[in-house]
Design a protein around this motif. Sequence first.
Motif, PDB file in Angstrom:
ATOM      1  N   ARG A   1       0.813  -1.215   0.000  1.00  0.00           N
ATOM      2  CA  ARG A   1       0.000   0.000   0.000  1.00  0.00           C
ATOM      3  C   ARG A   1       0.844   1.261   0.000  1.00  0.00           C
TER       4      ARG A   1
ATOM      5  N   ARG B   1       2.421   4.051  -4.947  1.00  0.00           N
ATOM      6  CA  ARG B   1       1.346   4.834  -5.546  1.00  0.00           C
ATOM      7  C   ARG B   1       0.870   4.167  -6.844  1.00  0.00           C
ATOM      8  N   ILE B   2      -0.409   4.367  -7.160  1.00  0.00           N
ATOM      9  CA  ILE B   2      -0.947   3.791  -8.377  1.00  0.00           C
ATOM     10  C   ILE B   2      -0.322   4.428  -9.610  1.00  0.00           C
TER      11      ILE B   2
ATOM     12  N   SER C   1       2.475   6.603  -0.320  1.00  0.00           N
ATOM     13  CA  SER C   1       1.151   6.927  -0.840  1.00  0.00           C
ATOM     14  C   SER C   1       0.113   6.664   0.228  1.00  0.00           C
TER      15      SER C   1
ATOM     16  N   MET D   1      -5.929   4.776  -0.300  1.00  0.00           N
ATOM     17  CA  MET D   1      -6.856   4.773  -1.422  1.00  0.00           C
ATOM     18  C   MET D   1      -6.208   5.232  -2.718  1.00  0.00           C
ATOM     19  N   ALA D   2      -4.999   5.742  -2.678  1.00  0.00           N
ATOM     20  CA  ALA D   2      -4.287   6.140  -3.887  1.00  0.00           C
ATOM     21  C   ALA D   2      -3.160   5.156  -4.211  1.00  0.00           C
ATOM     22  N   SER D   3      -3.105   4.044  -3.502  1.00  0.00           N
ATOM     23  CA  SER D   3      -2.043   3.062  -3.702  1.00  0.00           C
ATOM     24  C   SER D   3      -2.505   1.980  -4.679  1.00  0.00           C
TER      25      SER D   3
ATOM     26  N   LEU E   1      -3.673  -0.615  -3.973  1.00  0.00           N
ATOM     27  CA  LEU E   1      -4.849  -1.300  -3.445  1.00  0.00           C
ATOM     28  C   LEU E   1      -6.073  -1.039  -4.321  1.00  0.00           C
ATOM     29  N   LEU E   2      -6.091   0.105  -4.996  1.00  0.00           N
ATOM     30  CA  LEU E   2      -7.266   0.492  -5.779  1.00  0.00           C
ATOM     31  C   LEU E   2      -7.602  -0.516  -6.887  1.00  0.00           C
ATOM     32  N   PRO E   3      -6.662  -0.963  -7.721  1.00  0.00           N
ATOM     33  CA  PRO E   3      -7.036  -1.953  -8.745  1.00  0.00           C
ATOM     34  C   PRO E   3      -7.487  -3.287  -8.163  1.00  0.00           C
TER      35      PRO E   3
ATOM     36  N   LEU F   1      -9.163  -3.584  -5.322  1.00  0.00           N
ATOM     37  CA  LEU F   1     -10.543  -3.371  -4.900  1.00  0.00           C
ATOM     38  C   LEU F   1     -11.500  -3.440  -6.091  1.00  0.00           C
ATOM     39  N   PHE F   2     -11.066  -2.882  -7.214  1.00  0.00           N
ATOM     40  CA  PHE F   2     -11.901  -2.956  -8.416  1.00  0.00           C
ATOM     41  C   PHE F   2     -12.059  -4.404  -8.874  1.00  0.00           C
TER      42      PHE F   2
END
Length: 228
Positions: free
Chosen positions: A33, A36-37, A49, A52-54, A56-58, A60-61
Amino acid sequence: MIRNVLGAVVALVGAAAAVQSPFRRWYDTRLGRDYRIQDLFDGITGVSSSVMASILLPFLFAALLTLVGVVLRSRTAVALAGLVALGFTVLWMVRLGQAESGLTLDGDGSGLGWGVAQALAGGVLILLGALLMSGRRRAARPGRNAPEPFPVPPDDRPDTWPPTQEPGPAAYTSQAPEPEADPYTGPDPYTGPGRHRATSGDEDTAEYPVQGEVPPGQGDDRYRPPHP
């Protein structure tokens, strides 16, 4: 039905593993995490990061797409979620290899961590769940070989219709024996005018006159007895 349930369970387990992976160590002592994305497209840096900007976002998607695919019984959606999880993990490994001039895996805890392995395993499980699922059956359109709602049981008797050849006259004749014809077809001598049939045992076969006829011996000389 069983395949859909089994595939859904495997896919959801893979999605949970993929979401949990960024909270583990990915490389050396750095957690997933912390990347950064945008570093996946611009290059890996040492800047930390927010969660929610790491990366981790993809994941979660991918988990959300897996859940939608399981609810809708869509193999395509579940397979796409697995490709998203695997794709971003491989992309991170490529970018990190470019930044570190290669990837290492050491037994002392340095190099690639368990978070990367867990992300890869989660993507593979999601794809495996999509393969196990049977998906939703499409309803057959009317007129295009639509199955019958109630199948007709097969008939044990052989199919004899339509006939292979035209039946002859004998096919429509009755099998009952025909009555024997009366050998005498002429008029009945006992039922003509002025006659009657004597009863059984009656030996009197004399002819009785009919009304209007002259009895023999009356009014005609031919019937008179000879003079004694």
